[in-house]
Design a protein around this motif. Structure first.
Motif, PDB file in Angstrom:
ATOM      1  N   ASP A 304       0.839  -1.193   0.000  1.00  0.00           N
ATOM      2  CA  ASP A 304       0.000   0.000   0.000  1.00  0.00           C
ATOM      3  C   ASP A 304       0.879   1.250   0.000  1.00  0.00           C
ATOM      4  O   ASP A 304       1.901   1.297   0.684  1.00  0.00           O
ATOM      5  N   SER A 305       0.463   2.241  -0.750  1.00  0.00           N
ATOM      6  CA  SER A 305       1.109   3.561  -0.870  1.00  0.00           C
ATOM      7  C   SER A 305       2.322   3.590  -1.796  1.00  0.00           C
ATOM      8  O   SER A 305       2.798   4.668  -2.152  1.00  0.00           O
ATOM      9  N   LEU A 306       2.839   2.430  -2.223  1.00  0.00           N
ATOM     10  CA  LEU A 306       4.017   2.450  -3.101  1.00  0.00           C
ATOM     11  C   LEU A 306       3.713   3.126  -4.435  1.00  0.00           C
ATOM     12  O   LEU A 306       4.594   3.746  -5.052  1.00  0.00           O
ATOM     13  N   ALA A 307       2.466   3.009  -4.889  1.00  0.00           N
ATOM     14  CA  ALA A 307       2.088   3.616  -6.167  1.00  0.00           C
ATOM     15  C   ALA A 307       2.169   5.138  -6.112  1.00  0.00           C
ATOM     16  O   ALA A 307       2.238   5.800  -7.160  1.00  0.00           O
ATOM     17  N   GLU A 308       2.179   5.707  -4.906  1.00  0.00           N
ATOM     18  CA  GLU A 308       2.264   7.157  -4.759  1.00  0.00           C
ATOM     19  C   GLU A 308       3.704   7.667  -4.905  1.00  0.00           C
ATOM     20  O   GLU A 308       3.925   8.866  -5.033  1.00  0.00           O
ATOM     21  N   PHE A 309       4.660   6.740  -4.877  1.00  0.00           N
ATOM     22  CA  PHE A 309       6.064   7.112  -4.987  1.00  0.00           C
ATOM     23  C   PHE A 309       6.529   6.995  -6.437  1.00  0.00           C
ATOM     24  O   PHE A 309       5.956   6.234  -7.220  1.00  0.00           O
ATOM     25  N   PRO A 310       7.613   7.682  -6.809  1.00  0.00           N
ATOM     26  CA  PRO A 310       8.217   7.448  -8.126  1.00  0.00           C
ATOM     27  C   PRO A 310       8.747   6.029  -8.213  1.00  0.00           C
ATOM     28  O   PRO A 310       9.050   5.415  -7.177  1.00  0.00           O
ATOM     29  N   PRO A 311       8.873   5.438  -9.395  1.00  0.00           N
ATOM     30  CA  PRO A 311       9.414   4.079  -9.533  1.00  0.00           C
ATOM     31  C   PRO A 311      10.801   3.969  -8.895  1.00  0.00           C
ATOM     32  O   PRO A 311      11.633   4.866  -9.033  1.00  0.00           O
ATOM     33  N   ALA A 312      11.035   2.858  -8.212  1.00  0.00           N
ATOM     34  CA  ALA A 312      12.282   2.679  -7.465  1.00  0.00           C
ATOM     35  C   ALA A 312      13.392   2.099  -8.324  1.00  0.00           C
ATOM     36  O   ALA A 312      13.155   1.274  -9.205  1.00  0.00           O
ATOM     37  N   ASP A 313      14.625   2.518  -8.020  1.00  0.00           N
ATOM     38  CA  ASP A 313      15.817   1.903  -8.608  1.00  0.00           C
ATOM     39  C   ASP A 313      16.401   0.849  -7.668  1.00  0.00           C
ATOM     40  O   ASP A 313      16.842  -0.207  -8.108  1.00  0.00           O
ATOM     41  N   LYS A 314      16.402   1.172  -6.367  1.00  0.00           N
ATOM     42  CA  LYS A 314      16.959   0.269  -5.359  1.00  0.00           C
ATOM     43  C   LYS A 314      15.950   0.132  -4.220  1.00  0.00           C
ATOM     44  O   LYS A 314      15.325   1.116  -3.816  1.00  0.00           O
ATOM     45  N   VAL A 315      15.808  -1.093  -3.708  1.00  0.00           N
ATOM     46  CA  VAL A 315      14.809  -1.364  -2.670  1.00  0.00           C
ATOM     47  C   VAL A 315      15.431  -2.198  -1.554  1.00  0.00           C
ATOM     48  O   VAL A 315      15.997  -3.269  -1.815  1.00  0.00           O
ATOM     49  N   PHE A 316      15.316  -1.711  -0.321  1.00  0.00           N
ATOM     50  CA  PHE A 316      15.728  -2.475   0.846  1.00  0.00           C
ATOM     51  C   PHE A 316      14.472  -2.935   1.573  1.00  0.00           C
ATOM     52  O   PHE A 316      13.572  -2.133   1.856  1.00  0.00           O
ATOM     53  N   ILE A 317      14.404  -4.232   1.866  1.00  0.00           N
ATOM     54  CA  ILE A 317      13.245  -4.791   2.559  1.00  0.00           C
ATOM     55  C   ILE A 317      13.717  -5.418   3.862  1.00  0.00           C
ATOM     56  O   ILE A 317      14.310  -6.492   3.871  1.00  0.00           O
ATOM     57  N   GLY A 318      13.458  -4.696   4.950  1.00  0.00           N
ATOM     58  CA  GLY A 318      13.838  -5.200   6.258  1.00  0.00           C
ATOM     59  C   GLY A 318      12.691  -5.882   6.964  1.00  0.00           C
ATOM     60  O   GLY A 318      12.890  -6.597   7.936  1.00  0.00           O
ATOM     61  N   GLY A 319      11.466  -5.638   6.469  1.00  0.00           N
ATOM     62  CA  GLY A 319      10.283  -6.267   7.043  1.00  0.00           C
ATOM     63  C   GLY A 319       9.131  -6.163   6.066  1.00  0.00           C
ATOM     64  O   GLY A 319       8.795  -5.065   5.628  1.00  0.00           O
ATOM     65  N   SER A 320       8.555  -7.296   5.698  1.00  0.00           N
ATOM     66  CA  SER A 320       7.502  -7.303   4.675  1.00  0.00           C
ATOM     67  C   SER A 320       6.151  -7.738   5.207  1.00  0.00           C
ATOM     68  O   SER A 320       5.151  -7.702   4.487  1.00  0.00           O
ATOM     69  N   THR A 321       6.087  -8.172   6.466  1.00  0.00           N
ATOM     70  CA  THR A 321       4.837  -8.648   7.086  1.00  0.00           C
ATOM     71  C   THR A 321       4.133  -9.681   6.204  1.00  0.00           C
ATOM     72  O   THR A 321       2.907  -9.656   6.036  1.00  0.00           O
ATOM     73  N   GLY A 322       4.907 -10.561   5.601  1.00  0.00           N
ATOM     74  CA  GLY A 322       4.340 -11.626   4.783  1.00  0.00           C
ATOM     75  C   GLY A 322       3.947 -11.219   3.386  1.00  0.00           C
ATOM     76  O   GLY A 322       3.427 -12.037   2.611  1.00  0.00           O
ATOM     77  N   ASN A 323       4.212  -9.965   3.002  1.00  0.00           N
ATOM     78  CA  ASN A 323       3.800  -9.469   1.674  1.00  0.00           C
ATOM     79  C   ASN A 323       4.972  -9.322   0.714  1.00  0.00           C
ATOM     80  O   ASN A 323       4.934  -8.492  -0.198  1.00  0.00           O
ATOM     81  N   LEU A 324       6.026 -10.127   0.901  1.00  0.00           N
ATOM     82  CA  LEU A 324       7.243  -9.937   0.112  1.00  0.00           C
ATOM     83  C   LEU A 324       6.974 -10.005  -1.390  1.00  0.00           C
ATOM     84  O   LEU A 324       7.405  -9.127  -2.143  1.00  0.00           O
ATOM     85  N   ARG A 325       6.278 -11.047  -1.842  1.00  0.00           N
ATOM     86  CA  ARG A 325       6.046 -11.176  -3.282  1.00  0.00           C
ATOM     87  C   ARG A 325       5.218 -10.014  -3.817  1.00  0.00           C
ATOM     88  O   ARG A 325       5.521  -9.466  -4.893  1.00  0.00           O
ATOM     89  N   GLU A 326       4.168  -9.630  -3.092  1.00  0.00           N
ATOM     90  CA  GLU A 326       3.317  -8.531  -3.543  1.00  0.00           C
ATOM     91  C   GLU A 326       4.111  -7.225  -3.639  1.00  0.00           C
ATOM     92  O   GLU A 326       3.931  -6.437  -4.576  1.00  0.00           O
ATOM     93  N   ILE A 327       4.997  -7.013  -2.677  1.00  0.00           N
ATOM     94  CA  ILE A 327       5.831  -5.802  -2.692  1.00  0.00           C
ATOM     95  C   ILE A 327       6.743  -5.793  -3.908  1.00  0.00           C
ATOM     96  O   ILE A 327       6.832  -4.808  -4.650  1.00  0.00           O
ATOM     97  N   MET A 328       7.432  -6.913  -4.136  1.00  0.00           N
ATOM     98  CA  MET A 328       8.381  -6.978  -5.243  1.00  0.00           C
ATOM     99  C   MET A 328       7.667  -6.874  -6.587  1.00  0.00           C
ATOM    100  O   MET A 328       8.155  -6.211  -7.514  1.00  0.00           O
ATOM    101  N   GLU A 329       6.519  -7.489  -6.708  1.00  0.00           N
ATOM    102  CA  GLU A 329       5.766  -7.401  -7.964  1.00  0.00           C
ATOM    103  C   GLU A 329       5.309  -5.969  -8.233  1.00  0.00           C
ATOM    104  O   GLU A 329       5.350  -5.494  -9.378  1.00  0.00           O
TER     105      GLU A 329
END
Length: 400
Positions: A304-329
């Motif tokens: 949620d809210s990622l669509a409000e940001f500009p497209p990312a070049d680099k992403v650090f994921i320290g906690g995904s609350t079980g949504n890792l695949r959805e976040i990466m997609e």
């Protein structure tokens, strides 16, 4: 055809160089922008107003014509000028040369009685951009404004980021009878109306050394988990953040990685997501403590809210609350070349991360960091081991 692109300086005829004046007077045709047409008409009767792309089209259409054309551009031909665009896009048979002018940078610096040898130079003219990263990490910044980002927008950006102690100088209608130069803090200038085209200098005596390696002791600690210094540094090394990269931090925690990444993305922004409101407040405290204000933090559960940001070049994921695949997609949908780093301390998280990377057909590099820190015990120091941490880097095609 012979074309000379000449710099007109800040605008007034008194600041045209002799080289530029000679090029104008010897030209069969003078092409320029609307705002320069009036002073030029006083010295040449063959002036025609034309936009950049129309100018290029005209030159290409008449490339074989025996004609000397002078394209008069504002400022200097070597500083965010149309000169390079024209040289790159005209017919190769056209002879193109430049005549330098007095740029707004040198003119404005002289007016302010300051040097510009160490100044960071940026253009916000016609761009969706922010001056905040540049001000955070440089003692002085010169910016061209206009179009999407105007001087008033720059002041609002500084206020929103908390950079209220900096000193701002705004110059408009430079070298003309209407010239105005205003100086003050962002708060003092907030309600002043400025011309659409203006130049800005921001001085920040409390700028941050972006090359500094942040220590754990640099952060305010709370109840939120914090990625420790050694793991933080290894994760940053794996991400290979460039100054202009757009960076995401998913599960920001205390903001230790967020702030460290902001130092690396010193000409851009870090966009952080954290689901815990108390942790969000802590991230903001650490932004102020470290001076890393080129961060936008949202209280949300990713993706949620990622669509409000500009497209990312680099992403650090320290906690995904079980949504890792959805976040990466969600990230890959907007930028298939995005690079990810995921940290894991449990076997379940490691298994999930490796499985998601494989399912998304991404190449991975994985390291396991076993870190021990010295702890004083009486007159001796013993090495105390911390839990091993897995750092997993993934991208569609990793560079080797």
């Amino acid at each position: 055809m012979q074309v000379i692109v000449a710099g007109a300086g800040p605008g007034a005829l008194a600041f045209y160089t002799e080289h530029t004046l000679a090029a104008i007077r010897s030209a069969d045709l003078v092409l320029t922008a609307q705002r320069l047409a009036a002073p030029l008409s006083a010295i040449a009767g063959n002036v025609k107003v034309m936009g950049v792309m129309d100018t290029i089209a005209y030159l290409n259409e008449h490339a074989e014509k025996e004609e000397k054309v002078c394209v008069v551009a504002s400022g200097d031909t070597g500083f965010y000028s149309i000169a390079r665009t024209i040289a790159d896009r005209v017919d190769p048979n056209i002879s193109v040369s430049f005549a330098c002018g007095i740029g707004s940078l040198s003119y404005f610096a002289a007016k302010l009685k300051i040097g510009y040898e160490q100044m960071k130079l940026v253009s916000l003219h016609g761009r969706e951009s922010s001056i905040v990263p540049h001000v955070c990490y440089n003692e002085s910044v010169f910016a061209l404004t206009g179009g999407t980002i105007k001087a008033a927008d720059v002041i609002q950006q500084l206020l929103k980021s908390g950079l209220t102690a900096v000193r701002v100088h705004v110059g408009e209608h430079l070298s003309s009878a209407q010239e105005r130069i205003v100086s003050g803090t962002p708060t003092e200038l907030e309600n002043i109306q400025f011309d659409d085209l203006a130049v800005v200098v921001v001085e920040n005596k409390d700028y941050v050394n972006r090359h500094k390696t942040l220590k754990d002791s640099d952060f305010i600690r709370g109840k939120s988990p914090m990625t420790k210094e050694a793991v933080r540094n290894l994760s940053l090394a794996a991400l290979e953040i460039e100054p202009q990269d757009i960076v995401y931090d998913i599960g920001a925690g205390t903001g230790s990685v967020t702030c460290a990444m902001a130092y690396r993305a010193s000409e851009s922004m870090v966009y952080a997501v954290e689901k815990n409101p108390e942790a969000v407040d802590l991230v903001k405290e650490n932004m102020a403590a470290t001076g890393a204000r080129n961060i936008e933090i949202r209280c949300a559960l990713a993706p949620d809210s990622l669509a409000e940001f500009p497209p990312a070049d680099k992403v650090f994921i320290g906690g995904s609350t079980g949504n890792l695949r959805e976040i990466m997609e969600a990230v890959l949908q907007r930028n298939p070349e995005a690079v990810f780093v995921v940290t894991a301390v449990t076997l379940e998280t490691i298994t999930q991360a490796v499985g998601v990377f494989a399912a998304l057909s991404m190449e991975t590099e994985t390291i396991c960091a076993n870190i021990s820190a010295a702890q004083k015990l009486g007159n001796y120091h013993l090495m105390k081991a911390e839990n091993p941490v897995y750092i997993i880097k993934g991208a569609k095609q990793l560079e080797h």
